[in-house]
Design a protein around this motif. Structure first.
Motif, PDB file in Angstrom:
ATOM      1  N   LYS A   2      35.481-183.191  -9.822  1.00  0.00           N
ATOM      2  CA  LYS A   2      34.558-183.475  -8.716  1.00  0.00           C
ATOM      3  C   LYS A   2      34.513-182.310  -7.719  1.00  0.00           C
ATOM      4  N   ASN A   3      35.599-181.544  -7.659  1.00  0.00           N
ATOM      5  CA  ASN A   3      35.639-180.388  -6.767  1.00  0.00           C
ATOM      6  C   ASN A   3      35.193-179.136  -7.519  1.00  0.00           C
ATOM      7  N   SER A   4      34.068-179.278  -8.217  1.00  0.00           N
ATOM      8  CA  SER A   4      33.516-178.187  -9.011  1.00  0.00           C
ATOM      9  C   SER A   4      32.000-178.304  -8.984  1.00  0.00           C
ATOM     10  N   LEU A   5      31.322-177.184  -9.083  1.00  0.00           N
ATOM     11  CA  LEU A   5      29.856-177.175  -9.085  1.00  0.00           C
ATOM     12  C   LEU A   5      29.289-177.081 -10.496  1.00  0.00           C
ATOM     13  N   MET A   6      30.135-177.290 -11.517  1.00  0.00           N
ATOM     14  CA  MET A   6      29.684-177.120 -12.890  1.00  0.00           C
ATOM     15  C   MET A   6      28.575-178.105 -13.244  1.00  0.00           C
ATOM     16  N   LEU A   7      28.734-179.374 -12.860  1.00  0.00           N
ATOM     17  CA  LEU A   7      27.739-180.370 -13.249  1.00  0.00           C
ATOM     18  C   LEU A   7      26.359-180.086 -12.664  1.00  0.00           C
ATOM     19  N   PRO A   8      26.226-179.793 -11.353  1.00  0.00           N
ATOM     20  CA  PRO A   8      24.891-179.448 -10.847  1.00  0.00           C
ATOM     21  C   PRO A   8      24.304-178.191 -11.484  1.00  0.00           C
ATOM     22  N   LEU A   9      25.178-177.280 -11.959  1.00  0.00           N
ATOM     23  CA  LEU A   9      24.701-176.032 -12.538  1.00  0.00           C
ATOM     24  C   LEU A   9      24.341-176.163 -14.021  1.00  0.00           C
ATOM     25  N   LEU A  10      24.840-177.220 -14.672  1.00  0.00           N
ATOM     26  CA  LEU A  10      24.681-177.321 -16.119  1.00  0.00           C
ATOM     27  C   LEU A  10      23.226-177.517 -16.530  1.00  0.00           C
ATOM     28  N   ASP A  11      22.497-178.368 -15.806  1.00  0.00           N
ATOM     29  CA  ASP A  11      21.109-178.639 -16.167  1.00  0.00           C
ATOM     30  C   ASP A  11      20.232-177.384 -16.066  1.00  0.00           C
ATOM     31  N   PHE A  19      21.258-174.394 -16.277  1.00  0.00           N
ATOM     32  CA  PHE A  19      21.761-173.491 -17.321  1.00  0.00           C
ATOM     33  C   PHE A  19      21.115-173.808 -18.667  1.00  0.00           C
ATOM     34  N   LEU A  20      21.037-175.116 -19.011  1.00  0.00           N
ATOM     35  CA  LEU A  20      20.428-175.514 -20.284  1.00  0.00           C
ATOM     36  C   LEU A  20      18.953-175.151 -20.334  1.00  0.00           C
ATOM     37  N   LYS A  21      18.253-175.361 -19.220  1.00  0.00           N
ATOM     38  CA  LYS A  21      16.828-175.021 -19.183  1.00  0.00           C
ATOM     39  C   LYS A  21      16.620-173.527 -19.355  1.00  0.00           C
ATOM     40  N   THR A  22      17.476-172.735 -18.719  1.00  0.00           N
ATOM     41  CA  THR A  22      17.370-171.282 -18.851  1.00  0.00           C
ATOM     42  C   THR A  22      17.679-170.841 -20.281  1.00  0.00           C
ATOM     43  N   ALA A  23      18.726-171.440 -20.876  1.00  0.00           N
ATOM     44  CA  ALA A  23      19.098-171.095 -22.255  1.00  0.00           C
ATOM     45  C   ALA A  23      17.976-171.429 -23.219  1.00  0.00           C
ATOM     46  N   THR A  24      17.324-172.576 -23.012  1.00  0.00           N
ATOM     47  CA  THR A  24      16.226-172.972 -23.887  1.00  0.00           C
ATOM     48  C   THR A  24      15.049-172.018 -23.745  1.00  0.00           C
ATOM     49  N   ARG A  25      14.734-171.664 -22.494  1.00  0.00           N
ATOM     50  CA  ARG A  25      13.600-170.778 -22.251  1.00  0.00           C
ATOM     51  C   ARG A  25      13.841-169.396 -22.853  1.00  0.00           C
ATOM     52  N   MET A  26      15.079-168.904 -22.781  1.00  0.00           N
ATOM     53  CA  MET A  26      15.362-167.540 -23.232  1.00  0.00           C
ATOM     54  C   MET A  26      15.709-167.474 -24.721  1.00  0.00           C
ATOM     55  N   LEU A  27      16.413-168.500 -25.216  1.00  0.00           N
ATOM     56  CA  LEU A  27      16.952-168.409 -26.579  1.00  0.00           C
ATOM     57  C   LEU A  27      16.333-169.403 -27.562  1.00  0.00           C
TER      58      LEU A  27
END
Length: 507
Positions: free
Chosen positions: A378-387, A389-397
């Protein structure tokens, strides 16, 4: 002239048809085909006419996806294309032998769920169907099984459909109410944070940065190459691809939510911490007893070799998290009323607490460890950043990369937990009181999956176990004992053995 008119209609349909999101494409792909089964066991029998009425007035109007199929347009874009739909084609009524006991019908119901769990949706039809089992189970007079592709939406999307047509069983004129669980920081907490000393703020920020960096590295490795070792609950994957939709056994335990909350308060944890600790303790009991069973059957050396016991200390749990929390939803009412249809879920990886080679460990230690692990998450920003990240990965790769990320997230970890919070009162579905409600997920490359539902002051925990790999009889006995031991450890003999706290339903 007519042909031109038809072409214009087709073009307009393509332009207005919503595109299929990258996540929905991944959830209905060749390497991942997740299917959700929502099970309602009703106290009174429901007719096919009433079921059709629900589909016509409540399900179809909710979203275009229920009357659409996935199809690529002329530009190669995968979209939700509306098609003509015959509701009768989406209702399946199985036939069982007559004159059996409720116990026999209950067993046949579990087998039927396993059977349809191995079947994908037919091509050319919208990705959902309803199975109406007109035979009594141990919990109801009949059973409705709603089978949805996860590509249509997540659990809270479907909750909106059901809760709009469900009322209170005791007072049908009143709406269902939900726990006032706060999903974001309160104003008091925010004010408290503002008056914390700058030194503590700096330390807190550093802790968040460290946790986020760790989670980014761990998640990247997890979806690339980091894989849990084989264990009692994790199949030893080889280069040979396994079928995603495999036969499974279903088992559930229902306990008092108030007792779970008492454990939560005693340990300063959340309900989710208690559930994850419980799952860890169940798996611990199963691992130790499976090891003992194999050693007795094949000898100590061969038994340990077959057990792959090293995996017991390195198990990763996939925790499904609703990302509506990061989009302004302050409580459950906001999440359910929100018009944000679709898959607003993400995956967090958490280490399962482990105490190897010691069956007699204090079961509360698993909850304490689970709380510590989840507090760090919970003391991490990974979850808000994951979505993003996935959209960027899909767009680029490309879409194949997203498909692979989703597949490996499940394949490289040991098990999965998903949970939903339901209403505080007993539901009535189309005026039929609901005696039991739960959901399961199939199509995941894991041998065990867990789901939990809280409703009507009860917690229902359900496990699916791969047939032929998981010793379901042993696992279910460990599951029952885990709840008993947790309550006994928390409250002592007098309260731990309280009558009727654990209500069992075997497959």
């Amino acid at each position: 002239m007519d042909n031109s008119h038809n072409n214009n209609e087709a073009n307009r349909d393509e332009e207005t048809s919503p595109p299929v999101s990258p996540v929905s494409q991944s959830l209905n792909s060749k390497i991942a085909s997740l299917i959700i089964y929502v099970v309602f066991e009703l106290e009174t029998s429901i007719t096919e006419f009433e079921t059709l009425e629900f589909l016509r007035t409540h399900l179809l109007p909710q979203n275009v996806r229920f009357s659409s199929i996935m199809e690529r347009n002329n530009k190669g874009v995968l979209r939700w294309k509306r098609v003509g739909i015959h509701l009768e084609d989406h209702i399946i009524v199985p036939t069982f032998p007559n004159g059996l006991t409720r116990e026999s019908y209950d067993q046949m119901l579990r087998e039927y769920i396993s059977k349809i769990g191995c079947e994908n949706f037919p091509e050319g039809k919208p990705l959902w169907e309803v199975h109406l089992v007109k035979y009594p189970s141990l919990k109801g007079a009949c059973t409705m099984i709603f089978k949805f592709s996860h590509a249509l939406g997540d659990g809270y999307s479907f909750m909106r459909v059901f809760f709009k047509c469900c009322g209170r069983a005791d007072k049908p004129s009143l709406p269902l109410t939900f726990p006032r669980t706060s999903l974001i920081k309160t104003q008091q907490q925010d004010h408290g944070n503002r008056v914390i000393g700058s030194g503590k703020k700096l330390l807190g920020l550093m802790g968040t940065c460290i946790n986020t960096s760790y989670d980014i590295v761990e998640t990247s490795l997890r979806i690339a190459c980091l894989e849990d070792p084989p264990s009692a609950i994790r199949y030893s994957y080889t280069s040979k691809k396994r079928e995603l939709l495999r036969p499974f056994n279903v088992y559930s335990v229902t306990v008092s939510l108030e007792r779970v909350k008492q454990v939560r308060i005693k340990l300063g944890a959340t309900v989710n911490d208690v559930i994850i600790g419980l799952l860890s303790y169940m798996i611990h009991l199963y691992t130790e007893r499976k090891k003992k069973k194999l050693m007795e059957q094949y000898g100590e050396e061969d038994g340990l070799l077959m057990m792959n016991s090293n995996g017991a200390t390195n198990m990763t749990l996939c925790v499904m998290v609703n990302t509506r929390v990061f989009q302004g939803a302050k409580n459950l009412d906001d999440m359910i009323k929100e018009e944000a249809w679709g898959n607003r879920s993400s995956i967090a990886f958490a280490k399962l607490p482990a105490f190897p080679n010691d069956e007699l460990v204090n079961p509360l230690d698993f909850i304490i460890k689970a709380k510590k692990n989840m507090d760090r998450k919970k003391n991490s920003l990974m979850l808000p950043l994951l979505d993003p990240f996935l959209k960027t990965a899909t767009r680029m790769l490309g879409q194949k990369v997203t498909n692979g990320i989703l597949y490996k997230s499940f394949k490289n970890s040991s098990t999965m937990i998903s949970n939903l919070i339901g209403p505080k009162e007993q539901m009535a579905f189309m005026n039929h009181p609901v005696s039991n409600c739960y959901y399961i997920v199939s199509g995941i490359p894991q041998s065990t999956t867990f789901t939990s539902v809280t409703n009507n002051d009860k917690l229902v925990v359900v496990v699916t176990m791969e047939k032929g790999f998981i010793d379901s009889e042993l696992f279910t006995s460990c599951m029952d004992e885990a709840f008993e031991n947790i309550f006994q450890a928390a409250f002592g003999d007098n309260q731990g053995k309280n009558d009727n706290e654990i209500k069992k339903k075997s497959n």
